[in-house]
Design a protein around this motif. Structure first.
Motif, PDB file in Angstrom:
ATOM      1  N   ALA A 202      53.088 -25.650  -9.408  1.00  0.00           N
ATOM      2  CA  ALA A 202      54.161 -24.518  -8.936  1.00  0.00           C
ATOM      3  C   ALA A 202      53.895 -24.644  -7.473  1.00  0.00           C
ATOM      4  CB  ALA A 202      53.911 -23.238  -9.287  1.00  0.00           C
ATOM      5  N   LYS A 203      55.218 -24.270  -6.820  1.00  0.00           N
ATOM      6  CA  LYS A 203      55.346 -24.292  -5.263  1.00  0.00           C
ATOM      7  C   LYS A 203      55.775 -22.998  -4.903  1.00  0.00           C
ATOM      8  CE  LYS A 203      57.082 -29.217  -4.741  1.00  0.00           C
ATOM      9  NZ  LYS A 203      58.191 -30.030  -4.073  1.00  0.00           N
ATOM     10  N   SER A 204      55.625 -22.797  -3.406  1.00  0.00           N
ATOM     11  CA  SER A 204      56.149 -21.494  -2.940  1.00  0.00           C
ATOM     12  C   SER A 204      57.510 -20.814  -3.321  1.00  0.00           C
ATOM     13  CB  SER A 204      55.812 -21.168  -1.284  1.00  0.00           C
ATOM     14  OG  SER A 204      54.584 -21.536  -1.130  1.00  0.00           O
ATOM     15  N   GLU A 205      57.724 -19.741  -3.539  1.00  0.00           N
ATOM     16  CA  GLU A 205      59.137 -19.094  -3.870  1.00  0.00           C
ATOM     17  C   GLU A 205      59.690 -19.679  -5.244  1.00  0.00           C
ATOM     18  OE1 GLU A 205      60.046 -16.436  -2.454  1.00  0.00           O
ATOM     19  OE2 GLU A 205      58.045 -16.735  -1.042  1.00  0.00           O
ATOM     20  N   GLN A 206      58.782 -20.063  -6.358  1.00  0.00           N
ATOM     21  CA  GLN A 206      59.369 -20.601  -7.329  1.00  0.00           C
ATOM     22  C   GLN A 206      58.829 -19.756  -8.543  1.00  0.00           C
ATOM     23  OE1 GLN A 206      57.434 -24.516  -8.361  1.00  0.00           O
ATOM     24  NE2 GLN A 206      58.413 -24.446 -10.399  1.00  0.00           N
ATOM     25  N   ASP A 207      59.932 -19.696  -9.434  1.00  0.00           N
ATOM     26  CA  ASP A 207      59.797 -18.617 -10.677  1.00  0.00           C
ATOM     27  C   ASP A 207      59.197 -19.602 -11.967  1.00  0.00           C
ATOM     28  OD1 ASP A 207      60.663 -16.300  -9.454  1.00  0.00           O
ATOM     29  OD2 ASP A 207      62.945 -16.898  -9.722  1.00  0.00           O
ATOM     30  N   VAL A 208      58.256 -18.975 -12.657  1.00  0.00           N
ATOM     31  CA  VAL A 208      57.553 -19.855 -13.608  1.00  0.00           C
ATOM     32  C   VAL A 208      57.810 -18.967 -14.936  1.00  0.00           C
ATOM     33  CG1 VAL A 208      55.699 -21.189 -14.141  1.00  0.00           C
ATOM     34  CG2 VAL A 208      56.319 -21.125 -11.917  1.00  0.00           C
ATOM     35  N   GLU A 209      57.858 -19.581 -16.013  1.00  0.00           N
ATOM     36  CA  GLU A 209      57.472 -18.789 -17.240  1.00  0.00           C
ATOM     37  C   GLU A 209      56.138 -19.296 -17.729  1.00  0.00           C
ATOM     38  OE1 GLU A 209      60.942 -18.695 -19.768  1.00  0.00           O
ATOM     39  OE2 GLU A 209      61.880 -17.192 -18.464  1.00  0.00           O
ATOM     40  N   VAL A 210      55.398 -18.667 -18.070  1.00  0.00           N
ATOM     41  CA  VAL A 210      54.123 -18.889 -18.655  1.00  0.00           C
ATOM     42  C   VAL A 210      54.062 -18.452 -20.139  1.00  0.00           C
ATOM     43  CG1 VAL A 210      51.476 -18.731 -18.535  1.00  0.00           C
ATOM     44  CG2 VAL A 210      52.921 -18.774 -16.440  1.00  0.00           C
ATOM     45  N   ASN A 211      53.864 -19.341 -21.307  1.00  0.00           N
ATOM     46  CA  ASN A 211      53.603 -18.955 -22.446  1.00  0.00           C
ATOM     47  C   ASN A 211      52.300 -18.976 -23.038  1.00  0.00           C
ATOM     48  OD1 ASN A 211      56.541 -18.494 -23.623  1.00  0.00           O
ATOM     49  ND2 ASN A 211      56.877 -20.210 -22.411  1.00  0.00           N
ATOM     50  N   VAL A 212      51.872 -17.961 -23.413  1.00  0.00           N
ATOM     51  CA  VAL A 212      50.460 -18.109 -23.743  1.00  0.00           C
ATOM     52  C   VAL A 212      50.085 -17.272 -25.421  1.00  0.00           C
ATOM     53  CG1 VAL A 212      49.269 -18.178 -21.444  1.00  0.00           C
ATOM     54  CG2 VAL A 212      49.862 -15.885 -22.490  1.00  0.00           C
ATOM     55  N   THR A 213      49.031 -17.394 -25.927  1.00  0.00           N
ATOM     56  CA  THR A 213      48.563 -16.555 -27.020  1.00  0.00           C
ATOM     57  C   THR A 213      47.423 -15.853 -26.733  1.00  0.00           C
ATOM     58  OG1 THR A 213      49.883 -18.142 -28.658  1.00  0.00           O
ATOM     59  CG2 THR A 213      48.368 -16.615 -29.364  1.00  0.00           C
ATOM     60  N   PHE A 214      47.253 -14.612 -27.062  1.00  0.00           N
ATOM     61  CA  PHE A 214      46.110 -13.733 -26.608  1.00  0.00           C
ATOM     62  C   PHE A 214      44.946 -14.286 -27.691  1.00  0.00           C
ATOM     63  CE2 PHE A 214      48.995 -11.013 -24.528  1.00  0.00           C
ATOM     64  CZ  PHE A 214      48.300 -10.747 -23.303  1.00  0.00           C
ATOM     65  N   PRO A 215      43.780 -14.460 -27.201  1.00  0.00           N
ATOM     66  CA  PRO A 215      42.432 -14.733 -28.168  1.00  0.00           C
ATOM     67  C   PRO A 215      42.420 -13.866 -29.011  1.00  0.00           C
ATOM     68  CG  PRO A 215      41.959 -14.766 -25.749  1.00  0.00           C
ATOM     69  CD  PRO A 215      42.994 -14.171 -25.719  1.00  0.00           C
ATOM     70  N   LYS A 216      41.855 -14.192 -30.380  1.00  0.00           N
ATOM     71  CA  LYS A 216      41.909 -13.331 -31.522  1.00  0.00           C
ATOM     72  C   LYS A 216      40.884 -12.325 -31.506  1.00  0.00           C
ATOM     73  CE  LYS A 216      43.229 -16.824 -34.805  1.00  0.00           C
ATOM     74  NZ  LYS A 216      42.653 -17.518 -36.099  1.00  0.00           N
ATOM     75  N   ASP A 217      39.755 -12.180 -30.261  1.00  0.00           N
ATOM     76  CA  ASP A 217      38.886 -11.210 -29.949  1.00  0.00           C
ATOM     77  C   ASP A 217      39.165 -10.484 -28.812  1.00  0.00           C
ATOM     78  OD1 ASP A 217      38.560 -13.291 -27.974  1.00  0.00           O
ATOM     79  OD2 ASP A 217      36.589 -13.435 -28.422  1.00  0.00           O
ATOM     80  N   TYR A 218      40.611 -10.548 -28.251  1.00  0.00           N
ATOM     81  CA  TYR A 218      41.128  -9.590 -27.434  1.00  0.00           C
ATOM     82  C   TYR A 218      41.350  -8.109 -27.860  1.00  0.00           C
ATOM     83  CZ  TYR A 218      43.408  -9.348 -22.741  1.00  0.00           C
ATOM     84  OH  TYR A 218      43.510  -9.089 -21.442  1.00  0.00           O
ATOM     85  N   HIS A 219      41.786  -7.297 -26.885  1.00  0.00           N
ATOM     86  CA  HIS A 219      41.966  -5.898 -27.236  1.00  0.00           C
ATOM     87  C   HIS A 219      42.959  -5.892 -28.416  1.00  0.00           C
ATOM     88  CE1 HIS A 219      40.115  -4.995 -23.611  1.00  0.00           C
ATOM     89  NE2 HIS A 219      41.081  -5.338 -22.826  1.00  0.00           N
ATOM     90  N   ALA A 220      42.597  -4.948 -29.393  1.00  0.00           N
ATOM     91  CA  ALA A 220      43.349  -5.005 -30.657  1.00  0.00           C
ATOM     92  C   ALA A 220      44.674  -4.958 -30.524  1.00  0.00           C
ATOM     93  CB  ALA A 220      42.694  -3.700 -31.432  1.00  0.00           C
ATOM     94  N   SER A 221      45.309  -4.223 -29.653  1.00  0.00           N
ATOM     95  CA  SER A 221      46.784  -4.229 -29.576  1.00  0.00           C
ATOM     96  C   SER A 221      47.598  -5.639 -29.241  1.00  0.00           C
ATOM     97  CB  SER A 221      47.104  -3.142 -28.594  1.00  0.00           C
ATOM     98  OG  SER A 221      46.821  -3.606 -27.360  1.00  0.00           O
ATOM     99  N   LEU A 222      46.900  -6.310 -28.672  1.00  0.00           N
ATOM    100  CA  LEU A 222      47.320  -7.752 -28.279  1.00  0.00           C
ATOM    101  C   LEU A 222      46.598  -8.879 -28.826  1.00  0.00           C
ATOM    102  CD1 LEU A 222      47.474  -7.033 -24.428  1.00  0.00           C
ATOM    103  CD2 LEU A 222      49.305  -7.014 -25.975  1.00  0.00           C
ATOM    104  N   ALA A 223      45.424  -8.686 -29.520  1.00  0.00           N
ATOM    105  CA  ALA A 223      44.630  -9.856 -30.220  1.00  0.00           C
ATOM    106  C   ALA A 223      45.522 -10.792 -31.044  1.00  0.00           C
ATOM    107  CB  ALA A 223      43.600  -9.371 -31.105  1.00  0.00           C
ATOM    108  N   GLY A 224      45.508 -11.927 -30.766  1.00  0.00           N
ATOM    109  CA  GLY A 224      46.233 -13.011 -31.509  1.00  0.00           C
ATOM    110  C   GLY A 224      47.769 -13.203 -31.365  1.00  0.00           C
ATOM    111  N   LYS A 225      48.421 -12.198 -30.565  1.00  0.00           N
ATOM    112  CA  LYS A 225      49.834 -12.255 -30.076  1.00  0.00           C
ATOM    113  C   LYS A 225      50.260 -13.268 -29.107  1.00  0.00           C
ATOM    114  CE  LYS A 225      50.520  -7.568 -31.871  1.00  0.00           C
ATOM    115  NZ  LYS A 225      51.080  -6.208 -31.451  1.00  0.00           N
ATOM    116  N   ALA A 226      51.504 -13.631 -29.388  1.00  0.00           N
ATOM    117  CA  ALA A 226      51.957 -14.834 -28.337  1.00  0.00           C
ATOM    118  C   ALA A 226      52.866 -13.719 -27.456  1.00  0.00           C
ATOM    119  CB  ALA A 226      53.233 -15.696 -29.089  1.00  0.00           C
ATOM    120  N   ALA A 227      52.547 -14.122 -25.998  1.00  0.00           N
ATOM    121  CA  ALA A 227      53.153 -13.519 -25.072  1.00  0.00           C
ATOM    122  C   ALA A 227      53.885 -14.461 -23.936  1.00  0.00           C
ATOM    123  CB  ALA A 227      52.082 -12.647 -24.302  1.00  0.00           C
TER     124      ALA A 227
END
Length: 454
Positions: A202-227
């Motif tokens: 990525a470069k300065s002043e650039q917009d980036v979309e980042v797709n991730v999946t929260f780990p299964k052992d993350y906080h209960a409300s987000l665990a295992g969910k795509a974001a």
């Protein structure tokens, strides 16, 4: 012996011991008796017996008899319990002036089945220090002097990006998923897996979309969910290391890096070295040699103990393991309470996903440490290893960091302070354990480590 880790003791209480226990029981019980004509504790024994009978004292007397005879039975039979016993007796057989017998079933430390402890094979660590090692160590030392400088090119691993971001799950923003002007070092693994990788390039002043999946052992409300994170990259900063000059070396204020101590560092004469940078390089090289030697020694000792334990076996009672695990759980719960946070959050900060994982890890560590202790003690027994008073005193001095510069008073003060901290038995065990390690090392078959190429 009922099994490798439990025994059944049969203990006879003599008539004399039981009568003594009944007298003690009377002295305790009579204090609580309220009867017309007598103040509490003043009723004569013969009148008490006439009214209540000897049987009224049996429960208390049995406890006194047990407290007197059970420890003696353990001592005589050389039984080392790991839990409270399960006691059984025929209450109907009790009678003043007669002996009685009780049984006590109890979990005990098992006998270790010691495997081969001589001729163990361990691959030692290399203690060789390369030019690359020295350069990497100096680079690490210079981290405090590094400046982050704005760069025009794309972000690389190790660069710092200044970003705004907001996270969405199913198109809806979630709490704690938004920040502005956040400085993130790529490769630091400060964010969830995959986030930092998608900002490389990525470069300065650039917009980036980042797709991730929260780990299964993350906080209960987000665990295992795509974001989806919408990220605005404001700046990309690269690390700029300072030039290694004499002035910079002096700023680092490293002990012994000067002409006065040069001979101690390099074994060369001061006039042969003209630059502080060279002093630093030689200092770092010698320091790395010492640290690698210590690491190699620790690796060898750990490897040998692990090897003999792998060859050995002991069947520990589950009551012992369960008790120790509960003790560690209580400790971490108390720690979480002191910090004012849920215990699950404290565990996650420590890199542990859940209480179940903590218990599993604790049990593995407990079994390993107990086995190591039994293995070392068995070798001490087989090799007739002892710790002399002189060796114990010398170990106390080592623990107290006694040096030749210390006068007699300073020496005694240091040693006495350590003696308050460590009992003689603990220090004697340390002396004997060190002797076991020397036997393992002396009889080991070490495979030479391959030297790293420059």
């Amino acid at each position: 012996r009922l099994s490798e880790n439990s025994v059944k003791l049969t203990v006879e209480v003599s008539a004399e011991e039981f009568d003594k226990a009944l007298d003690l029981a009377f002295e305790k019980v009579v204090k609580e008796v309220k009867a017309d004509g007598f103040r509490p504790g003043k009723m004569p024994k013969n009148i008490f017996i006439q009214r209540f009978g000897w049987a009224s004292l049996y429960n208390e007397a049995i406890q006194y008899a047990f407290e007197e005879t059970y420890p003696l039975a353990l001592q005589q039979t050389k039984v080392y319990p790991t839990a409270e016993p399960k006691v059984d007796l025929d209450f109907a057989s009790l009678e003043k002036g007669k002996s009685f017998t009780y049984t006590a079933e109890v979990d005990v430390w098992p006998e270790v089945h010691l495997g081969e402890y001589k001729g163990l094979k361990v691959k030692p660590l290399s203690t060789r220090v390369t030019k690359k090692d020295v350069e990497a160590e100096i680079k690490h030392m210079l981290e405090s002097k590094v400046e982050n400088v704005i760069k025009d090119g794309p972000a690389e691993n190790g660069d710092t990006v200044v970003i705004d971001f907001e996270g969405f799950v199913d198109g809806v923003p979630f709490e704690g998923g938004k920040a502005e002007n956040y400085q993130l070092e790529l490769g630091s693994k400060a964010f969830i897996p995959g986030f930092e990788d998608q900002l490389i390039g990525a470069k300065s002043e650039q917009d980036v979309e980042v797709n991730v999946t929260f780990p299964k052992d993350y906080h209960a409300s987000l665990a295992g969910k795509a974001a989806l994170f919408k990220v605005k990259v404001h700046e990309v900063k690269g690390k700029e290391y300072p030039e290694l000059t004499d002035e910079l070396v002096k700023e680092l204020e490293i002990e012994n890096v000067n002409t006065q101590h040069l001979e101690l560092i390099t074994g060369l004469y001061a006039e042969k070295m003209n630059e502080s940078m060279e002093y630093l390089q030689n200092y770092v090289k010698e320091d790395l040699k010492k640290r690698k030697s210590v690491a190699a020694e620790n690796h060898l000792v750990t490897g040998l103990v692990d090897a003999v334990c792998k060859n050995s076996y002991a069947d520990f009672p589950e009551s012992l393991i369960k008790s120790e695990v509960e003790h560690q759980v209580n400790n971490v719960e108390m720690q979480a309470k002191q910090y004012g946070m849920p215990v699950e959050m404290l565990l996650q900060y420590s890199g542990v996903a859940s209480m179940d994982e903590f218990k599993k890890s604790a049990e593995e560590h407990i079994r390993k440490s107990f086995l190591e202790e039994l293995v070392l003690e068995k070798i001490m027994e087989l090799e007739n290893i002892e710790a002399s008073q002189e060796e114990i005193e010398k170990e106390y001095q080592t623990l107290a960091n006694v040096s030749e510069k210390d006068d007699e008073k300073a020496k005694n003060d240091k040693v006495n302070a350590v003696k308050k901290q460590y009992k003689v038995g603990q220090v004697a065990y340390k002396v004997k354990a060190d002797k076991v390690i020397e036997i393992l090392k002396k009889n080991a078959v070490t495979k030479e480590a391959k030297e790293e190429t420059k």
